[in-house]
Scaffold this active site. Structure first.
Site, PDB file in Angstrom:
ATOM      1  N   TYR A 107       2.211   3.939   4.119  1.00 25.60           N
ATOM      2  CA  TYR A 107       1.089   4.745   3.629  1.00 25.60           C
ATOM      3  C   TYR A 107       0.448   5.511   4.778  1.00 25.60           C
ATOM      4  CZ  TYR A 107      -3.250   5.776   1.052  1.00 25.60           C
ATOM      5  OH  TYR A 107      -4.321   6.397   0.450  1.00 25.60           O
ATOM      6  N   SER A 116      -5.938  10.477   3.328  1.00 28.13           N
ATOM      7  CA  SER A 116      -6.710   9.235   3.403  1.00 28.13           C
ATOM      8  C   SER A 116      -7.227   9.112   4.819  1.00 28.13           C
ATOM      9  CB  SER A 116      -5.812   8.030   3.081  1.00 28.13           C
ATOM     10  OG  SER A 116      -6.443   6.817   3.419  1.00 28.13           O
TER      11      SER A 116
END
Length: 257
Positions: A162, A147
């Site tokens: 995350y 990401s």
């Protein structure tokens, strides 16, 4: 005339392939003639995806239920794929999760779950595929989906676990690339930005996000369905043989400002 991105006869395992970006990338590979092994935890969703891929692209599809945190299930996926196809050329490690909460309120369980799925799960699948298929074949393309949040922090959606897990995926890919390059295996990372999926559309299709995008994303919008396809096909193809250990943001320029 040379078709640089012809994947006819090749076989790709795509994790997290029950919806969203996983399905989009599976379709992109199938469009180039690649046979697909979609894996996820929900078999009924996998069957739907498999049927769609067969009908639309006329490729061989072998859906297999798998929780990537379960080592035995991961090994079983590789075993069944090799029994059916005899090869695994491409792995797209897409399965992931995301805990959103202020860092001071994140529980041990939330942080551990993030690491088990996004980071350790990614490693488990790569390890099994490399050991049993790619290293013996002296060829492979591993694409780990991280990401843009694996490259930078953010101020709108607190999700420190995350960030940590996806940052780990980026450097995990570099480590594996360094080890396995001698076997003809390339390991690269795609770092998507904000992308439209059925799960994100309610957030992205708001006036608030439209204004936010104008101030933070150079192209001033979220990623549309299909805009991850070209990066996936490029890294999956034999043509990317000298691209190894890199992280490619596909984020409209979010991480460049």
């Amino acid at each position: 005339m040379k078709n640089y991105f012809d994947l006819k006869g090749q076989v790709a395992i795509v994790t997290g392939c029950s919806g969203g970006l996983g399905v989009q990338m599976a379709k992109a590979l199938a469009n180039q003639g690649c046979n697909i092994v979609p894996i996820a935890r929900r078999m009924e969703k996998l069957e739907e995806v498999a049927e769609e891929l067969r009908k639309e692209y006329n490729v061989d599809v072998l859906p297999i239920r798998c929780d990537i945190t379960n080592t035995e299930m991961v090994e079983d996926v590789v075993k069944k794929t090799m029994e059916h196809f005899g090869r695994i050329d491409i792995l797209v490690n897409n399965a992931g999760t995301g805990a959103v909460a202020p860092a001071e309120d994140i529980t041990d369980e939330q942080f551990n779950n993030e690491m088990q799925i996004d980071l350790f799960g990614t490693f488990k699948v790569a390890r099994a595929v490399a050991k049993h298929a790619m290293i013996p074949a002296h060829y492979g393309r591993i694409i780990n989906i991280a990401s843009m949040y694996g490259l930078v922090g953010n101020k709108i959606a607190p999700c420190t676990p995350y960030h940590a897990a996806k940052g780990g995926v980026v450097n995990l890919s570099r480590g594996l690339a360094a080890e396995w390059g001698k076997y003809g295996i390339t390991v690269n990372t795609i770092c998507p930005g904000y992308f439209w999926t059925p799960l994100t559309k309610d957030t992205l299709e708001t006036d608030w996000f439209t204004e936010y995008a104008k101030g933070t994303i150079p192209v001033e919008r979220y990623g549309k369905e299909g805009e991850l396809d070209s990066a996936t096909i490029f890294l999956a193809s034999p043509a990317s043989s000298y691209v190894n250990g890199t992280a490619i943001p596909v984020d409209g320029g979010y991480t460049c400002v």
